[in-house]
Design an enzyme around this catalytic site. Structure first.
Site, PDB file in Angstrom:
ATOM      1  N   TYR A  37      -6.747  73.556  73.601  1.00  0.00           N
ATOM      2  CA  TYR A  37      -5.689  74.576  73.671  1.00  0.00           C
ATOM      3  C   TYR A  37      -5.490  75.202  72.294  1.00  0.00           C
ATOM      4  CZ  TYR A  37      -1.119  76.719  74.360  1.00  0.00           C
ATOM      5  OH  TYR A  37      -0.084  77.617  74.414  1.00  0.00           O
ATOM      6  N   LYS A 116      22.079  69.724  89.099  1.00  0.00           N
ATOM      7  CA  LYS A 116      22.761  70.571  88.112  1.00  0.00           C
ATOM      8  C   LYS A 116      22.279  70.163  86.721  1.00  0.00           C
ATOM      9  CE  LYS A 116      27.334  72.246  86.754  1.00  0.00           C
ATOM     10  NZ  LYS A 116      27.242  71.906  85.322  1.00  0.00           N
ATOM     11  N   ARG A 137      24.426  83.054  78.718  1.00  0.00           N
ATOM     12  CA  ARG A 137      25.492  83.396  79.658  1.00  0.00           C
ATOM     13  C   ARG A 137      26.689  83.999  78.927  1.00  0.00           C
ATOM     14  NH1 ARG A 137      30.230  81.168  81.349  1.00  0.00           N
ATOM     15  NH2 ARG A 137      30.884  81.720  83.470  1.00  0.00           N
ATOM     16  N   GLU A 171      18.292  77.341  83.618  1.00  0.00           N
ATOM     17  CA  GLU A 171      18.898  76.452  82.627  1.00  0.00           C
ATOM     18  C   GLU A 171      17.824  75.982  81.657  1.00  0.00           C
ATOM     19  OE1 GLU A 171      22.861  74.583  82.014  1.00  0.00           O
ATOM     20  OE2 GLU A 171      22.122  76.086  83.425  1.00  0.00           O
ATOM     21  N   LYS A 287      24.962  75.176  97.692  1.00  0.00           N
ATOM     22  CA  LYS A 287      25.094  76.597  98.020  1.00  0.00           C
ATOM     23  C   LYS A 287      24.852  76.820  99.509  1.00  0.00           C
ATOM     24  CE  LYS A 287      23.132  77.911  93.535  1.00  0.00           C
ATOM     25  NZ  LYS A 287      21.950  78.499  92.848  1.00  0.00           N
ATOM     26  N   CYS A 428      13.208  47.305  47.613  1.00  0.00           N
ATOM     27  CA  CYS A 428      14.322  46.856  48.458  1.00  0.00           C
ATOM     28  C   CYS A 428      13.786  45.959  49.571  1.00  0.00           C
ATOM     29  CB  CYS A 428      15.050  48.054  49.049  1.00  0.00           C
ATOM     30  SG  CYS A 428      16.304  47.611  50.280  1.00  0.00           S
TER      31      CYS A 428
END
EC number: 6.5.1.2
Length: 669
Positions: A37, A116, A137, A171, A287, A428
C-alpha cells in the site's frame, strides 16, 4: 515519462488505492500488505508532485493531511441535524411506541435499531459522487467545516461508486485500541491524556493541522441519508443498504424489529455485548423504518417524533480513595495511581485507577480519604471521574507530588511542554527494572517464565542490572530464588538461551528506544537487516523510510550515539545474541511448503507485531485463503487483542484458534 502516460498511471494508482482503502477500512478485509500500500501511495504522491496539473481533491493522497488551517469556517446545514429524545428504561421505550402508534392511527409499524456510536456527529456532502465538504453538527443548525480532517479518515470515501449528489450523516469515532495506544504515547511523552475515546475523536477532528488527525487512526460509521437527488428511498433500512453500495461504512449490527418487545430484547442483548466491541457505544437508536410514516409523524423543534435514543446506564460507581501510589516507568515518567477500596466496574473488580499526573489531581481536587466516582475510560482503563465533595468530613488529606524520585531520590524535572514529572537519572533502579520487564515481554524477547515477579527477584538479588546480564545467569543463581526448583531453573536457563536466536525486530523492540513500538522495530529490521547497519544509519536515512517520522528518527540516532548502548551491543555479540533479521519477506514466501497451504484462515483483533493486512498477504503467499467471517469451512482463527465475537463463532464451529505468538512461530518456520 510522458504527460499522457503519467496521467494514466495516476488514475490507475488512485483507483487501486481507493479499492485498498475500501477493502481495509470498510469491509475489514485487506487484500495487500502495508508495505505494498505504501509503495503505491508514495508513487502516487511523487507523480502528482511532478505533474501538479493532474492533482485532484479526491485523490487518496490527500488522506495524509494537507495545509495547516488558521480557523474552521462556519457551515449552515441544509436541513438541521436534530438531536434525539432519550429513553432510560423499558417504560420510556413503551411510551415511545405508544406515541408512535397514536400518531399513525395504530398502523403496523416496523422499527430499525442501531448501535449509538459514542463519537462526533458529522455531515458529508457529495456532488456527482465526489466528496466536497464535511462539517461538525455544531448546534444542529450551524457547524464547522472540517473537510480536510475528514479526508484523512480512510473509512470515508472520497469518490462514491455512483455519480450521485447527496448528504450523508454519521459518527466519527476512535477505536478503543487506538485510544489506549494514543494515551500510552501521550503519557510517555509527558503530555495530557484524553479522558475517553469520544474526547480523543473530537480533539483529533478539530485539529487545525490535518496531519495530526491523519495519525490518529479515526474511523466512521454512516447512519443516515439526509438529502439525495434523483432517487426515491422508501425506508431507513433501504437507505443504509444504498449507502453501503455507494462505498460507505455502515454498522453491521443493525436489526429491524416488528414489535417493541423485539426492540427491548435488542437493547438488552447489546447492553451485554457492549464491552466486547472495539468502539464505544452509549446506547441504542430506535427509528420508525418507513420513510412515509416518518414524514407523517414529523418533528418537534428539537427532535424527530419517529426516533429515540435509549441511553445505557452509566458505567460509574462510587468508592473510597485510600491512598496514592507512585510508579516510575521505563522512560522515567512518574505516574500517580489511586488506591481504592475494591469495587466492581463494568464486570471486573477495580482496586486501582490511574490519576495520570499532578495537574489532574489538582484540577479535580483529589484528596486521600475522598469518596470518588470511578469508571472505565473506553470500557477499558479505570479512572477517577470526580470527587463527591458532599461526603467530605474534613479529615481528608491533600496530596502533593514529591520533588524527588521515589525510587532513586534524584530530583524530578518537568521537561518543556510536558505535564508529567520525570526522573532523568539513567541509573534509576525503577527505570532499569521496568526496562528489564519490557525486554523479556511477549512482543520483545519473549522469554517464557521470566515475568515481572522473577525480574524483581533477580534485580533485588543484584544478579541483573543490564539486558546483557540476563545471558550470564546460571542455574545456581536461580536456585537461590524463592519458588525455584531444579526443573524450573533449568527451563528458565534454556528459555534465556533460546531467546538468543530471536529475529532482530524483537531485540530492537526490547531495547525500549523511545517512540519505537513493535511495528516500527519490524520496519527497521526488515529495512536494515542487521543491527550494525541500523546503528550507522543517519537521521535522513531513517526519515526516508515510510511511516518513520522526524521524532522517531531523532530518537533512534540519539539512542545509538551513546557509549553505554554500544557497549551493551558488544556484550550481546559476545553472548551470541542474534542481531540480524530472520523474518521472511513476502517475495520470499512463494513456493514454500507451509501449514497454511490450502487452509482457510480468519484474522481477528489487533495484531501487535504485524498489521492484519501484512499477515493476510503472507498467508496468501503461502497458499492460504483469508476470509472475513468464521464458518464450518474455516480451518484456523488467528486472534489478536480485542478479538470479539469471532472467537465465539470459532468455538461454535470447533475451529482451532491461535494467538499472535503461535501464528508468528509458524510463519517464520
Amino acid at each position: 515519462m510522458s504527460k499522457e502516460i503519467a496521467k494514466k498511471r495516476i488514475e490507475e494508482l488512485r483507483d487501486l488505492l481507493n479499492t485498498f482503502n475500501y477493502q481495509y477500512h470498510v469491509l475489514d478485509n485487506p487484500s495487500v500488505s502495508d508495505a505494498e500500500y505504501d509503495r503505491n501511495m508514495q508513487e502516487l504522491i511523487k507523480l502528482e508532485a511532478e505533474n501538479p496539473e493532474f492533482m485532484s481533491e479526491d485523490s487518496p493522497s490527500v488522506r495524509v493531511g494537507g495545509t495547516v488551517l488558521d480557523i474552521f469556517e462556519k457551515v449552515t446545514h441544509k436541513s438541521p441535524m436534530l438531536s434525539l429524545g432519550n429513553a432510560f428504561n423499558e417504560g420510556d421505550l413503551r411510551d415511545f411506541d405508544r406515541r408512535v402508534r397514536q400518531g399513525i392511527d395504530d398502523v403496523n409499524v416496523r422499527y430499525i435499531c442501531e448501535l449509538k456510536i459514542d463519537g462526533l456527529a458529522v455531515s458529508l456532502h457529495y456532488e456527482k459522487g465526489r466528496f466536497i465538504q464535511g462539517a461538525t453538527r455544531g448546534d444542529g443548525v450551524t457547524g464547522e467545516d472540517i473537510t480536510q480532517n475528514l479526508k484523512t479518515i480512510k473509512a470515508i470515501p472520497l469518490r462514491l461508486n455512483e455519480e450521485v449528489t447527496l448528504e450523508a450523516r454519521g459518527e466519527a469515532y476512535m477505536p478503543k485500541r487506538s485510544f489506549v495506544k494514543l494515551n500510552e504515547e501521550k503519557e510517555q511523552n509527558g503530555e495530557d491524556v484524553f479522558a475517553n475515546p469520544r474526547n480523543a475523536a473530537a480533539g483529533s477532528i478539530r485539529q487545525l493541522d490535518p496531519k495530526i488527525a491523519a495519525k490518529r487512526n479515526l474511523s466512521m460509521f454512516v447512519y443516515g441519508l439526509a438529502n439525495v437527488e434523483e432517487k426515491t428511498i422508501l425506508s431507513h433500512s433501504e437507505s443504509l443498504d444504498f449507502l453501503g453500495e455507494l462505498g460507505f461504512k455502515t454498522n453491521p449490527n443493525r436489526r429491524t424489529c416488528e414489535t417493541i418487545e423485539e426492540v427491548i430484547a435488542y437493547v438488552e442483548e447489546w447492553q451485554e455485548k457492549r464491552p466486547h466491541l472495539d468502539y464505544e457505544i452509549d446506547g441504542i437508536v430506535i427509528k420508525v423504518d418507513d420513510v412515509a410514516l416518518q414524514e407523517s409523524l414529523g418533528t418537534t423543534a428539537k427532535s424527530p417524533r419517529w426516533a429515540i435514543a435509549y441511553k445505557f446506564p452509566a458505567e460509574e460507581v462510587v468508592t473510597r480513595l485510600t491512598g496514592i501510589e507512585l510508579s516510575v516507568g521505563r522512560t522515567g515518567v512518574v505516574t500517580p495511581t489511586a488506591e481504592l477500596e475494591p469495587v466492581r466496574v463494568a464486570g471486573t473488580i477495580v482496586r486501582r485507577a490511574s490519576l495520570h499526573n499532578e495537574d489532574l489531581i489538582r484540577e479535580k481536587d483529589i484528596r486521600i480519604g475522598d469518596y470518588v466516582v470511578v469508571k472505565k475510560a473506553g470500557d477499558i482503563i479505570p479512572e477517577v471521574v470526580n470527587v463527591i465533595f458532599d461526603k467530605r468530613t474534613g479529615e481528608e488529606e491533600e496530596y502533593h507530588m514529591p520533588t524527588h524520585c521515589p525510587a532513586c531520590e534524584s530530583e524530578l524535572v518537568r521537561l518543556e511542554e510536558e505535564v508529567a514529572l520525570r526522573c532523568i537519572n539513567p541509573t534509576c533502579p525503577a527505570q532499569i527494572r521496568e526496562g528489564l520487564i519490557h525486554f523479556v515481554s511477549r512482543n520483545a524477547m519473549n522469554i517464557d517464565g521470566l515475568g515481572e515477579r522473577v525480574i524483581t527477584q533477580l534485580f533485588e538479588a543484584d544478579y541483573i542490572r543490564t539486558f546483557a546480564d540476563l545471558y550470564s545467569l546460571t542455574k545456581e543463581q536461580l536456585l537461590q530464588l524463592e519458588r525455584f526448583g531444579e526443573k524450573s531453573a533449568t527451563n528458565l536457563v534454556k528459555a534465556i538461551e533460546n531467546s538468543k536466536e530471536n529475529s532482530l525486530e524483537r531485540l530492537l523492540f526490547g531495547l525500549g528506544i523511545r517512540h519505537v513500538g513493535a511495528k516500527a522495530a519490524r520496519t527497521f529490521a526488515e529495512h536494515f537487516e542487521t543491527m550494525d547497519a541500523l546503528v550507522k544509519a543517519t537521521e535522513e536515512e531513517l526519515k526516508a523510510i515510510n511511516e518513520i517520522g522526524e521524532k522517531m528518527a531523532q530518537s533512534v540516532v540519539t539512542y545509538f550515539d551513546n557509549e553505554d548502548v554500544l557497549e551493551l551491543l558488544q556484550q550481546f555479540k559476545e553472548y551470541g545474541v542474534n542481531m540480524t533479521y530472520k523474518g521472511m519477506k513476502i517475495a520470499d514466501l512463494q513456493n514454500v511448503e507451509s501449514y497454511f497451504a490450502g487452509k482457510t484462515v480468519v484474522l481477528t483483533g489487533k495484531l501487535e507485531v504485524m498489521g492484519r493486512s501484512e499477515a493476510k498477504k503472507k498467508i496468501e503467499a503461502l497458499g492460504g485463503k483469508v476470509t472475513g467471517s468464521v464458518s464450518k469451512s474455516t480451518d484456523l482463527v488467528v486472534a489478536g487483542e480485542a478479538a470479539g465475537s469471532k472467537l465465539a463463532q470459532a468455538e461454535k464451529h470447533n475451529v482451532e484458534v491461535w494467538n499472535e505468538e503461535r501464528f508468528l512461530q509458524e510463519l517464520n518456520k
